[in-house]
Write a protein that holds these residues in place. Structure first.
Motif, PDB file in Angstrom:
ATOM      1  N   SER A  40      41.904  51.756  43.888  1.00 27.14           N
ATOM      2  CA  SER A  40      41.953  52.581  45.092  1.00 27.14           C
ATOM      3  C   SER A  40      40.652  52.443  45.885  1.00 27.14           C
ATOM      4  CB  SER A  40      42.210  54.045  44.752  1.00 27.14           C
ATOM      5  OG  SER A  40      43.431  54.185  44.065  1.00 27.14           O
ATOM      6  N   ARG A  41      40.779  52.563  47.182  1.00 32.18           N
ATOM      7  CA  ARG A  41      39.586  52.525  48.030  1.00 32.18           C
ATOM      8  C   ARG A  41      39.292  53.925  48.546  1.00 32.18           C
ATOM      9  NH1 ARG A  41      39.538  47.298  52.060  1.00 32.18           N
ATOM     10  NH2 ARG A  41      38.676  45.806  50.572  1.00 32.18           N
ATOM     11  N   ARG A  78      48.698  46.411  46.432  1.00 29.25           N
ATOM     12  CA  ARG A  78      47.938  47.642  46.201  1.00 29.25           C
ATOM     13  C   ARG A  78      48.300  48.287  44.859  1.00 29.25           C
ATOM     14  NH1 ARG A  78      46.116  50.309  51.833  1.00 29.25           N
ATOM     15  NH2 ARG A  78      44.538  51.042  50.369  1.00 29.25           N
TER      16      ARG A  78
END
Length: 260
Positions: free
Chosen positions: A259-260, A254
């Motif tokens: 970013s989600r 990550r």
């Protein structure tokens, strides 16, 4: 005619004979004691350089300290199964084996240095200091290799990547441009696995695929479909297990993904 010895002469002669017998007996006892001591203390030959013969009262920790080594090294160099069980007369290697990267180049016999060692004391227990975590260098930007939800995050121990859920047959994408260095099922616990080599020494791994769509040696572009999602061998859970490594060290994927 020879005169008869006086009473005092007889007494003196008797005392001399008794004293002679006592000295002879004492000498015999001394010789026997010496022989018994020699029989009870076996004679050992010299030990080779870099080795030490265990003496009465020795401990592995004391021997290690006297020879500037660690007890754990002595256990490894001598194939010991129990560091608390060493025997008098046993010869121990106290320097690294030949060819070891930490082997010293020459020096005096370790048995000489052991003679001048300080009295052994119980070695204090040392608290291991955890190694500082490695920091990824020259990071490369990546895209998510699958579109499903994150089922489990990286923790560096039980999970060295992220697990992304989905349905069987969902597309798996190359997170960055690179070269296929592995495509197969020979790595236990990863199922059908694809591994890509990227710039700056990075490698990405895509595990538990139903179908692999690339071959070893092939070059792939970022976002190219390389496999189809499958399930794990042990739990039957449909997911992608995705890892990012640099020189063998796993890093949190990550930190490379948007970013989600």
């Amino acid at each position: 005619m020879r005169p008869s010895p006086s009473q005092s002469e007889v007494r003196t002669s008797s005392q001399l004979r008794w004293l002679t017998r006592w000295r002879t007996h004492a000498l015999s006892l001394a010789v026997c004691a010496t022989l018994a001591a020699c029989a009870g203390s076996p004679t050992y030959g010299p030990v080779p350089a870099g080795s030490y013969r265990v003496k009465s009262g020795d401990t592995l920790y004391g021997i290690a300290r006297a020879n500037n080594a660690r007890a754990a090294d002595l256990v490894r160099w001598n194939g010991l199964t129990d560091p608390d069980k060493i025997e008098v007369g046993q010869v121990l290697r106290v320097v690294p084996p030949a060819g070891s990267s930490s082997a010293s180049s020459g020096g005096s016999s370790s048995s000489d240095s052991a003679r001048s060692r300080a009295p052994d004391r119980t070695a204090p227990k040392r608290t291991p200091v955890p190694a500082a975590p490695r920091i990824a260098t020259n990071k490369i930007p990546m895209v998510w290799p699958a579109n499903g939800p994150v089922l489990a995050n990286f923790n560096g121990s039980s999970n060295k990547g992220v697990d992304i859920g989905g349905n069987a047959g969902d597309p798996i994408y190359a997170a960055a441009a690179g070269k296929v260095v592995y495509a197969g099922s020979g790595l236990r616990g990863y199922g059908n696995l694809v591994m890509l080599q990227h710039e700056n020494g990075y490698l990405t791994a895509y595990a538990h695929n139903r179908t692999i769509l690339v071959k070893e040696g092939a070059s792939v572009s970022k976002g190219q479909k390389i496999a189809e999602m499958g399930d794990t061998d042990s739990h039957g859970t449909v997911k992608l297990h995705f890892e990012v490594r640099q020189k063998g060290t796993p890093f949190n994927p990550r930190d490379f993904l948007p970013s989600r």
